[in-house]
Scaffold this active site. Structure first.
Site, PDB file in Angstrom:
ATOM      1  N   CYS A   1     -69.573 162.125  14.475  1.00  0.00           N
ATOM      2  CA  CYS A   1     -68.808 160.879  14.498  1.00  0.00           C
ATOM      3  C   CYS A   1     -68.183 160.712  13.116  1.00  0.00           C
ATOM      4  CB  CYS A   1     -69.690 159.694  14.882  1.00  0.00           C
ATOM      5  SG  CYS A   1     -70.995 159.330  13.690  1.00  0.00           S
ATOM      6  N   LYS A   2     -67.995 159.499  12.660  1.00  0.00           N
ATOM      7  CA  LYS A   2     -67.359 159.261  11.359  1.00  0.00           C
ATOM      8  C   LYS A   2     -68.364 159.375  10.206  1.00  0.00           C
ATOM      9  CE  LYS A   2     -64.390 155.982   8.843  1.00  0.00           C
ATOM     10  NZ  LYS A   2     -64.867 156.415   7.576  1.00  0.00           N
TER      11      LYS A   2
END
Length: 127
Positions: free
Chosen positions: A88-89
């Site tokens: 993800c981020k």
């Protein structure tokens, strides 16, 4: 009779250990993640929003947004016997995704520690 019971217990313990060894959940650095996705073909999953994905993602990743209503349905279309690379981020959503995947029966999951933030910091390219 006692020998037979001990033998059964030993076999059961061995089989249990073998089954446990097959489950491999790893959280790895960007460098290790890059090496692993290049060394062993698997399923690369970006669990960020479609907007984040379009702004830049790891090459060959598919976008399966964690908070979409059909997230579980979509991940269940993946091959549970093949390695799944997930990111993800920053690492929060991928950790949640890993838990969901484990509950759905995935056994070999590699999570990118620090997400795309760490990936970019390490000088790795986003497409």
């Amino acid at each position: 009779m006692k020998r037979a019971i001990y033998l059964v217990l030993i076999v059961f313990a061995f089989v249990s250990c073998q089954a446990q060894q097959k489950e491999e959940i790893q959280k790895v650095s960007p460098e290790q993640f890059s090496q692993k996705i290049n060394a062993e073909k698997g399923q690369l999953v970006d669990v960020r929003t479609p907007k984040e994905y379009k702004a830049g993602h790891i090459q060959n990743a598919v976008n399966i947004h964690l908070y979409d209503q059909d997230f579980e349905q979509r991940i269940n279309k993946l091959d549970k016997d093949k390695v799944v690379y997930v990111y993800c981020k920053a690492g929060g959503r991928s950790a949640d995704a890993v838990e969901t995947m484990k509950a759905q029966g995935f056994k070999n999951i590699v999570e990118l520690d620090g997400g795309t933030d760490a990936w970019a910091e390490a000088g790795k390219e986003l497409k």
